[in-house]
Design a protein around this motif. Structure first.
Motif, PDB file in Angstrom:
ATOM      1  N   ALA A  34       0.622  -8.342  16.838  1.00  0.00           N
ATOM      2  CA  ALA A  34       0.960  -7.991  15.457  1.00  0.00           C
ATOM      3  C   ALA A  34       0.288  -6.680  15.078  1.00  0.00           C
ATOM      4  N   ASN A  35       0.649  -6.180  13.893  1.00  0.00           N
ATOM      5  CA  ASN A  35       0.040  -4.952  13.358  1.00  0.00           C
ATOM      6  C   ASN A  35       0.064  -3.816  14.373  1.00  0.00           C
ATOM      7  N   THR A  36       1.201  -3.569  14.935  1.00  0.00           N
ATOM      8  CA  THR A  36       1.479  -2.490  15.897  1.00  0.00           C
ATOM      9  C   THR A  36       1.041  -2.821  17.313  1.00  0.00           C
ATOM     10  N   ASP A  37      -0.267  -3.185  17.509  1.00  0.00           N
ATOM     11  CA  ASP A  37      -0.718  -3.410  18.893  1.00  0.00           C
ATOM     12  C   ASP A  37      -1.958  -4.288  18.962  1.00  0.00           C
ATOM     13  N   LYS A  38      -2.099  -5.234  18.051  1.00  0.00           N
ATOM     14  CA  LYS A  38      -3.309  -6.055  17.989  1.00  0.00           C
ATOM     15  C   LYS A  38      -3.017  -7.512  18.353  1.00  0.00           C
ATOM     16  N   TYR A  39      -4.037  -8.179  18.907  1.00  0.00           N
ATOM     17  CA  TYR A  39      -3.958  -9.621  19.153  1.00  0.00           C
ATOM     18  C   TYR A  39      -4.044 -10.346  17.807  1.00  0.00           C
ATOM     19  N   PHE A  40      -3.242 -11.363  17.629  1.00  0.00           N
ATOM     20  CA  PHE A  40      -3.196 -12.068  16.345  1.00  0.00           C
ATOM     21  C   PHE A  40      -3.080 -13.569  16.578  1.00  0.00           C
ATOM     22  N   TYR A  41      -4.031 -14.316  16.009  1.00  0.00           N
ATOM     23  CA  TYR A  41      -3.979 -15.777  16.010  1.00  0.00           C
ATOM     24  C   TYR A  41      -3.365 -16.194  14.678  1.00  0.00           C
ATOM     25  N   GLN A  42      -2.110 -16.588  14.708  1.00  0.00           N
ATOM     26  CA  GLN A  42      -1.366 -16.942  13.505  1.00  0.00           C
ATOM     27  C   GLN A  42      -1.370 -18.450  13.328  1.00  0.00           C
ATOM     28  N   GLN A  43      -1.631 -18.887  12.095  1.00  0.00           N
ATOM     29  CA  GLN A  43      -1.582 -20.323  11.858  1.00  0.00           C
ATOM     30  C   GLN A  43      -1.071 -20.618  10.461  1.00  0.00           C
ATOM     31  N   ARG A  44      -0.270 -21.668  10.389  1.00  0.00           N
ATOM     32  CA  ARG A  44       0.193 -22.199   9.102  1.00  0.00           C
ATOM     33  C   ARG A  44      -0.338 -23.613   9.008  1.00  0.00           C
ATOM     34  N   ASP A  45      -1.164 -23.881   7.997  1.00  0.00           N
ATOM     35  CA  ASP A  45      -1.807 -25.193   7.922  1.00  0.00           C
ATOM     36  C   ASP A  45      -0.828 -26.252   7.408  1.00  0.00           C
ATOM     37  N   ASN A  46      -1.333 -27.485   7.255  1.00  0.00           N
ATOM     38  CA  ASN A  46      -0.482 -28.606   6.887  1.00  0.00           C
ATOM     39  C   ASN A  46       0.184 -28.433   5.524  1.00  0.00           C
ATOM     40  N   SER A  47      -0.426 -27.620   4.645  1.00  0.00           N
ATOM     41  CA  SER A  47       0.150 -27.389   3.328  1.00  0.00           C
ATOM     42  C   SER A  47       1.183 -26.275   3.336  1.00  0.00           C
ATOM     43  N   GLY A  48       1.291 -25.554   4.449  1.00  0.00           N
ATOM     44  CA  GLY A  48       2.259 -24.469   4.556  1.00  0.00           C
ATOM     45  C   GLY A  48       1.677 -23.089   4.378  1.00  0.00           C
ATOM     46  N   SER A  49       0.359 -22.961   4.177  1.00  0.00           N
ATOM     47  CA  SER A  49      -0.279 -21.661   3.981  1.00  0.00           C
ATOM     48  C   SER A  49      -0.390 -20.917   5.310  1.00  0.00           C
ATOM     49  N   LEU A  50       0.093 -19.671   5.352  1.00  0.00           N
ATOM     50  CA  LEU A  50       0.123 -18.876   6.572  1.00  0.00           C
ATOM     51  C   LEU A  50      -0.978 -17.826   6.555  1.00  0.00           C
ATOM     52  N   SER A  51      -1.759 -17.770   7.639  1.00  0.00           N
ATOM     53  CA  SER A  51      -2.859 -16.808   7.706  1.00  0.00           C
ATOM     54  C   SER A  51      -3.323 -16.698   9.153  1.00  0.00           C
ATOM     55  N   GLY A  52      -4.464 -16.014   9.351  1.00  0.00           N
ATOM     56  CA  GLY A  52      -5.044 -15.911  10.679  1.00  0.00           C
ATOM     57  C   GLY A  52      -5.721 -14.578  10.897  1.00  0.00           C
ATOM     58  N   PRO A  53      -6.625 -14.505  11.879  1.00  0.00           N
ATOM     59  CA  PRO A  53      -7.353 -13.268  12.168  1.00  0.00           C
ATOM     60  C   PRO A  53      -6.587 -12.333  13.098  1.00  0.00           C
ATOM     61  N   VAL A  54      -6.747 -11.035  12.880  1.00  0.00           N
ATOM     62  CA  VAL A  54      -6.161  -9.993  13.718  1.00  0.00           C
ATOM     63  C   VAL A  54      -7.296  -9.254  14.411  1.00  0.00           C
ATOM     64  N   SER A  55      -7.172  -9.013  15.701  1.00  0.00           N
ATOM     65  CA  SER A  55      -8.242  -8.358  16.444  1.00  0.00           C
ATOM     66  C   SER A  55      -8.425  -6.918  15.983  1.00  0.00           C
ATOM     67  N   SER A  56      -9.616  -6.398  16.174  1.00  0.00           N
ATOM     68  CA  SER A  56      -9.885  -5.001  15.852  1.00  0.00           C
ATOM     69  C   SER A  56      -9.617  -4.091  17.038  1.00  0.00           C
ATOM     70  N   ILE A  57      -9.455  -4.673  18.231  1.00  0.00           N
ATOM     71  CA  ILE A  57      -9.149  -3.859  19.412  1.00  0.00           C
ATOM     72  C   ILE A  57      -7.673  -3.980  19.764  1.00  0.00           C
ATOM     73  N   SER A  58      -7.178  -3.004  20.498  1.00  0.00           N
ATOM     74  CA  SER A  58      -5.766  -2.966  20.840  1.00  0.00           C
ATOM     75  C   SER A  58      -5.464  -3.833  22.057  1.00  0.00           C
ATOM     76  N   VAL A  59      -4.227  -4.257  22.147  1.00  0.00           N
ATOM     77  CA  VAL A  59      -3.753  -5.017  23.297  1.00  0.00           C
ATOM     78  C   VAL A  59      -3.865  -4.168  24.562  1.00  0.00           C
ATOM     79  N   ASN A  60      -4.366  -4.775  25.630  1.00  0.00           N
ATOM     80  CA  ASN A  60      -4.546  -4.092  26.905  1.00  0.00           C
ATOM     81  C   ASN A  60      -3.306  -4.291  27.764  1.00  0.00           C
ATOM     82  N   THR A  61      -2.664  -3.213  28.182  1.00  0.00           N
ATOM     83  CA  THR A  61      -1.487  -3.318  29.040  1.00  0.00           C
ATOM     84  C   THR A  61      -1.760  -2.839  30.466  1.00  0.00           C
ATOM     85  N   SER A  62      -3.010  -2.487  30.769  1.00  0.00           N
ATOM     86  CA  SER A  62      -3.325  -1.971  32.105  1.00  0.00           C
ATOM     87  C   SER A  62      -4.065  -2.969  32.979  1.00  0.00           C
ATOM     88  N   SER A  63      -4.643  -4.001  32.390  1.00  0.00           N
ATOM     89  CA  SER A  63      -5.409  -4.971  33.176  1.00  0.00           C
ATOM     90  C   SER A  63      -5.443  -6.309  32.450  1.00  0.00           C
TER      91      SER A  63
END
Length: 225
Positions: A34-63
């Motif tokens: 998500a967010n162009t090139d970041k790792y994102f743990y997405q979660q929607r809880d039992n009540s339907g609220s959608l949220s989650g943390p986004v990494s500050s480092i970019s996705v690695n495509t070389s290793s």
């Protein structure tokens, strides 16, 4: 390891998913780009609220990377052993049945790349437990744990097999090793750091390694010889 990716947003179902539900239901737990090139743990809880943390480092495509995400009195992401991001808890989540490498409904929403190993736990990991698991993966696949947080490599018994925080604190680049650890199922007789600057490979020791035997190495600078 992602060979390429399409990024989505934090509040939508777009993007390439490394992990998702099997069907489009609430609750939701997924791991995507998500967010162009970041790792994102997405979660929607039992009540339907959608949220989650986004990494500050970019996705690695070389290793390959060791990506660990968790939810326990808050939720967050570790990348190669470093605690990359943390968010507060915002509601109960009953984990759904998970599917690896595929979006729940979009046939083109799966990951483009390779997964080597997946481990799932239904209870919180201690810091030591997490380091043991990450060390096993790092040694098996030649991944250098992030040493900005000074991370020792541990065996399944908690024994330090590479003291990156003390006597080896200058040798923290291109870390790799061979070893046998029956507690974690590790039997690694050939190893080389996956990093592009790595030149050293060690194979097939004689006599053969036995349980608890490790030979680890690292470099004191990041450039190639």
């Amino acid at each position: 390891k992602l060979s390429s990716f399409i990024a989505g947003g934090t509040a939508d179902g777009a993007g390439d998913y490394m992990l998702d539900r099997t069907t489009a239901t609430t609750p939701l737990i997924s791991f995507k780009v998500a967010n162009t090139d970041k790792y994102f743990y997405q979660q929607r809880d039992n009540s339907g609220s959608l949220s989650g943390p986004v990494s500050s480092i970019s996705v690695n495509t070389s290793s390959f990377v060791i990506a660990h995400f968790y939810r326990n009195a808050g939720y967050g992401i570790h990348i190669n052993g470093a605690h990359n991001v943390f968010s507060g808890d915002n509601g109960a989540v009953t984990a759904p049945t998970l599917r690896i490498g595929r979006h729940a409904t979009a046939t083109t929403g799966g990951m483009k790349g390779d997964l080597t190993e997946v481990a799932a736990y239904n209870s919180p990991l201690t810091t030591a437990n997490r380091q043991q698991i990450e060390s096993y993966l790092a040694i098996k696949y030649g991944i250098t744990l992030d040493q900005t947080v000074a991370t020792n490599y541990l065996s399944s018994t908690g024994t330090v097999v590479y003291p990156a925080t003390t006597t080896h604190n200058l040798y923290i680049n291109d870390i790799a090793g061979i070893g046998v650890d029956t507690g974690s199922g590790l039997s690694q007789s050939t190893s080389q750091s996956q990093n592009a600057n790595s030149l050293l490979q060690i194979s097939n020791p004689s006599p053969a390694l036995v349980n608890g035997n490790f030979m680890m190495w690292g470099k004191d600078y990041s450039a190639a010889f």
